[in-house]
Design a protein around this motif. Sequence first.
Motif, short mmCIF file in Angstrom:
data_model
loop_
_atom_site.label_atom_id
_atom_site.label_comp_id
_atom_site.label_asym_id
_atom_site.label_seq_id
_atom_site.Cartn_x
_atom_site.Cartn_y
_atom_site.Cartn_z
N GLU A 30 22.44 48.44 -9.54
CA GLU A 30 21.29 47.68 -9.05
C GLU A 30 20.41 47.18 -10.18
N ALA A 31 20.89 47.19 -11.42
CA ALA A 31 20.08 46.67 -12.53
C ALA A 31 19.97 45.15 -12.43
N SER A 32 18.85 44.62 -12.91
CA SER A 32 18.64 43.17 -12.93
C SER A 32 18.64 42.72 -14.39
N TYR A 33 19.36 41.60 -14.64
CA TYR A 33 19.49 41.07 -15.99
C TYR A 33 18.87 39.68 -16.01
N GLU A 34 17.87 39.51 -16.85
CA GLU A 34 17.17 38.23 -16.92
C GLU A 34 17.43 37.57 -18.28
N SER B 162 16.36 40.33 -20.84
CA SER B 162 15.52 41.48 -20.48
C SER B 162 16.12 42.80 -20.92
N LYS B 163 17.41 42.92 -20.91
CA LYS B 163 18.07 44.14 -21.37
C LYS B 163 18.86 43.81 -22.64
N ASN C 133 18.55 34.88 -13.42
CA ASN C 133 18.70 36.31 -13.17
C ASN C 133 20.06 36.61 -12.55
N PHE C 134 20.59 37.82 -12.89
CA PHE C 134 21.84 38.29 -12.30
C PHE C 134 21.67 39.76 -11.93
N THR C 135 22.28 40.15 -10.84
CA THR C 135 22.33 41.55 -10.44
C THR C 135 23.78 41.91 -10.11
#
Length: 722
Positions: A157-161, A147-148, A204-206
């Motif tokens: 607080e970003a989410s990485y998919e 995603s990024k 997903n990771f945060t």
Amino acid sequence: MLFSILLSPAFASIVEISPSTLNSSWIVTLNISVNNTESINISKVSVYLPQDFKLIGEVDTSVNYSLVENPNQPNPLIWSNRSVEGIINSEETQYFWFKVQAPSAPSGTNFTFAINLTYLNATEELFEINVTIIDVDTPVFFDLNFSKPNNTRYSPEASYEFQIKWKDNVNVSRVIFSSNFNESINLTVPIFSGDESEGVYIVNFTGLNAGTYWFMWYAEDVSGNWNNTSNITYVILPAANVLTVYVNGITSNYTIFENGTDINITIMAKGTICLFKNDSLIICNKDRLEWKQVLDVGIHEFKANVSSSDINYESNHTGETFFVKIIYPKPRFKDLQAPSSATYSPGATYTFKINFYSPAFPANNITNVSFIFGDQIHYLPVSNPQNETYTFNLKDLAAGNYNWKFCANDTQGESNCTSGTLVISQATPKLDILNVQDYIAPINKTIIGVGCPPQLTCKLYLNDSELPNNFYELNTNEGGYYIFTFNTSGNANYSAASITKSMTVYPPREVTTTTTVPTTSPTANVTTNQTQETSTLLASNVQDIRANVPTVFRIENADLLKVTEVEIVATENIKNVEVNVDIPLPTEIPTNFVEKNKVFLAYIKITTNISSEKVSNVKIRFKVEKAWINANNIDPLKIFLYKLVNDSWVQLPTQKIGEDGNNFYYESTLTSLSIFVIAGEIKTGFPWHLVLIPIVVIIIAVIAYLFWPVSARNEYEKLKQK
């Protein structure tokens, strides 16, 4: 699969299939060899494909085509003889081949082919031969993305998919995501969408810090075949360490304050913040810096930077440079007078007035004052640099919106301005039509439209026909109904306007008077008929009435009398009943009709030659012109008939019963006849200020009459006599 086959123990031909091991879902050519070890020829070979095998084609044989009939159906495949010799001779081997696609099945799955041999003596021999499926294909992946993008900046607080799609010729049994994200070495990832043969997998990771990471995807199919992506490096860069600077709550790199103001500087960033003034360090603080001081008049340069030990944020040694300018107090203003709105008036004057003064005089003086109106700048002379009132006048402005601004500049090059908008709205022409009222013929009057501004074109109409020169000479001996309209389409300065007035001219009426003449003989009364002119307005109708039966008397001359029908129900049979409809004389109306928000159309007198005791019910039907309703802004559902009772007007139940192109029709119910009024109620929201226009015109006319010179007054008398 069942076969009914006649087997002979003497027969023992040899049948083989090659290859006997097939790759799952692959397309392969199968070769069947038949060795006839018997003494009799074979006439037909039938091959039954197992379920889930798909015939691709390329069916052929080693048998001479002159002896064999090629198969023409997919399952079973049949090779049969064309002659009496058969297709495979005794002690002869022949081959039969075709191309198939093996089913998608796990390794070790067996499938059975049935091959049936038919001999010339009609005996049959069945062979069941197994082939084994092996799965040699590993899962394949595609649509690998995240995603990024790689080398993205850290964000709290970003989410990485992370996403991948796996596909297998049979089925995928499990998917593993291996990485050093948050110490998550091996994660078994469930399918997100699709199915085991082709599906999407997402993880997903945060809360990831800035740093260098790696990850790999693994997939295993049901046959134990593994595949994986390469080891992928994923970098999260430290976030840019932005310094946020507030000077007295303002985020700007150049701020101006008057001397004596407390200067409060607040700076926020991640790490140790240092503030410099004119290249000299004045203070350092972590994450948030506060500094307060009163500065001298002049321009002060400040610089700030930040050093960060946080892995998620860069150091910002370049930092931010900003300036604070301290000035003497700028000019002030007071006593502002400026029009904000007005209605257009030819030749009107608009005055703008302001007082500018300098609080820091003589250290700081007013150097010039300007008034900006629209796109024009007007400089006003400065007589007193400390304190002075300035005035600017504008005249004869057209309707529209005008922006204006007053500005005063001082010695130090600063200015203080105030601005606004003047809105001049369109004026409404005060139109009127003189001499429009009800008359009794004969009549000789001049109807004239007045109140039209010189810059407009106004037109006077009689019954929708335009009149030249905006006047009309009304000279008639007959009755009639007239509707006059005086209007204009307006222009940029004036709105459109219209006024409509209606009037009724009643025919001449017959008046009878009684005169007593004194004499020496016995007293006698002498009656003299003085006929002004024969009346043509009275409408009469005579009929016989039957008891309790409605009788309708239709009325002639309804255009002037307004009444169309009178319906009477009597309590007994009566002959020669007469109904008369007329306009009452002024002396017959003791009380004029006056009610708030009501406009009357006509007075009516209805009489009959039978007593009210013999009348049980009366209905009066009448019509009202739509032109009159529109001209007077009347609600057509609120037209009523009023009856004169003991010198008072009583509203009767009235209902609308129909309409045509020109009129609305109404009906009222009552029990006796009298003098009546037809009147209507003005619609809600009627512009009552328009009613004042005729009154204003009359007042102006009276004043003009009293103060005009004698010659002008005489001309007005001549006009009034008409």
